[in-house]
Design an enzyme around this catalytic site. Structure first.
Site, mmCIF file in Angstrom:
data_model
loop_
_atom_site.group_PDB
_atom_site.id
_atom_site.type_symbol
_atom_site.label_atom_id
_atom_site.label_comp_id
_atom_site.label_asym_id
_atom_site.label_seq_id
_atom_site.Cartn_x
_atom_site.Cartn_y
_atom_site.Cartn_z
ATOM 1 N N PRO A 43 -6.329 -3.012 4.454
ATOM 2 C CA PRO A 43 -5.683 -2.787 5.751
ATOM 3 C C PRO A 43 -5.709 -1.295 6.054
ATOM 4 O O PRO A 43 -5.312 -0.483 5.220
ATOM 5 C CB PRO A 43 -4.254 -3.292 5.526
ATOM 6 C CG PRO A 43 -4.046 -3.231 4.044
ATOM 7 C CD PRO A 43 -5.381 -3.427 3.410
ATOM 8 N N CYS B 162 2.145 2.812 1.176
ATOM 9 C CA CYS B 162 1.844 3.830 2.186
ATOM 10 C C CYS B 162 2.580 5.131 1.872
ATOM 11 O O CYS B 162 3.799 5.138 1.699
ATOM 12 C CB CYS B 162 2.227 3.348 3.576
ATOM 13 S SG CYS B 162 1.854 4.559 4.874
ATOM 14 N N ASN C 284 -7.931 -0.675 -6.135
ATOM 15 C CA ASN C 284 -8.196 0.052 -4.892
ATOM 16 C C ASN C 284 -8.261 1.554 -5.165
ATOM 17 O O ASN C 284 -7.457 2.073 -5.931
ATOM 18 C CB ASN C 284 -7.084 -0.277 -3.887
ATOM 19 C CG ASN C 284 -7.157 0.518 -2.595
ATOM 20 O OD1 ASN C 284 -6.154 1.003 -2.103
ATOM 21 N ND2 ASN C 284 -8.333 0.663 -2.018
#
Length: 311
Positions: A20, A103, A202
């Site tokens: 995302p 985030c 990731n």
């Protein structure tokens, strides 16, 4: 190493995912990446509060049409609001809901959302458990910690699994590093060893070589690609062995689909940004970018793209 991936009964055709990306992973971009081989893609990060207040701008981020399987990412730190979002009609089409707990951006962290939840483990657990009660498949994306002195990937992975998450994605950098430096393979490996649910790695994957190295070093079940997709979406084709059309064809289709879905003005602004990413490394890129950001119509953007990517 490339293989289908079963996530609580949702089968992805392969284990290479598009992350995302706020401001970028809209429907046309996601579908392009899926055509190039991405086994699963995620919407932009969506505010649970925005859905609670029926924000039309928030809802627009969730347009998903014929994608399959479908995954959305939400953020927030109020367990009740997060559960309500998962139970909403807006998220009903999605097969998987991912909770953003990684985030690092100050405007997200200062509100107690994103990676701020890695400093409040009891609340993080409550948020996950509340979302799981919605009956949806719930995954969590998080970082290995907030700084070098507080790396908690394994502990946080166990917390996620214990609260009912069916998959986790581990970004191999601490919050303070943002997107700089190499990912910490050992921390991702520790998270993988700590749980029995799929673990997606990731960070720092730009090529098939990076993909293979990430899986070899971490034992992860799959890889999620972020910034590399913005610069070279063909990375999915490279990893999966999918045939990739020339960049000029990819761009023309993305431009047409973006304009059809979001209108002329949005398409101009958005596709100028995308073209600027795609021309990274092209001879004369600085001049192309200057001309791109002066373009005022999709026709101008398309003409410039032909000049940049034409063969």
């Amino acid at each position: 190493m490339l293989r289908p991936l079963d996530i609580a009964g949702m089968v992805c055709p392969d284990n290479v995912m598009l992350a995302p990306l706020a401001g970028y992973t809209n429907h046309p971009f996601r579908t392009m990446c899926m055509r190039l081989g991405a086994g699963l893609t995620f919407t932009e990060m969506v505010s649970a509060k925005g859905l609670a207040y029926h924000s039309e701008e928030t809802k627009k981020l969730l347009y998903c049409a014929d994608e399959s399987p479908k995954a959305a990412q939400i953020f927030g730190s109020d367990p009740d609001i997060m559960r309500s979002a998962c139970e909403s009609e807006d998220l009903a089409p999605f097969d998987l809901i991912d909770i953003n707990m990684g985030c690092p951006m100050p405007k997200i962290v200062k509100n107690g959302d994103g990676s701020a939840l890695m400093e409040n483990l009891p609340l993080a657990e409550k948020v996950i458990a509340a979302c799981v009660k919605s009956g949806k498949r719930i995954s969590v994306k998080f970082r290995i910690g907030v700084d070098a002195g507080h790396k908690i990937a394994a502990e946080f992975a166990r917390l996620c699994e214990g609260a009912g998450a069916c998959m986790i994605t581990v970004h191999g950098r601490t919050r303070d590093k943002l997107y700089a430096g190499a990912p910490d393979y050992a921390q991702i490996a520790a998270a993988k060893q700590a749980v029995n649910i799929p673990v997606i790695a990731n960070g720092g994957v730009w090529s098939e070589k990076d993909f293979s190295r990430m899986l070899e070093c971490t034992g992860a079940d799959g890889v999620m690609i972020a910034r590399a997709a913005l610069c070279r979406p063909q990375v999915f084709a490279e990893i999966t062995g999918t045939e990739a059309p020339p960049m000029r064809e990819l761009f023309a289709r993305q431009l047409a689909e973006t304009r059809a879905l979001y209108g002329e003005r949005f398409a101009v602004v958005f596709m100028r940004k995308m073209a600027a990413f795609y021309c990274k490394g092209v001879s004369g890129a600085a001049d192309y970018k200057r001309r791109l950001f002066a373009a005022q119509t999709t026709e101008e953007v398309a003409a410039l793209a032909e000049e940049i990517f034409g063969e």
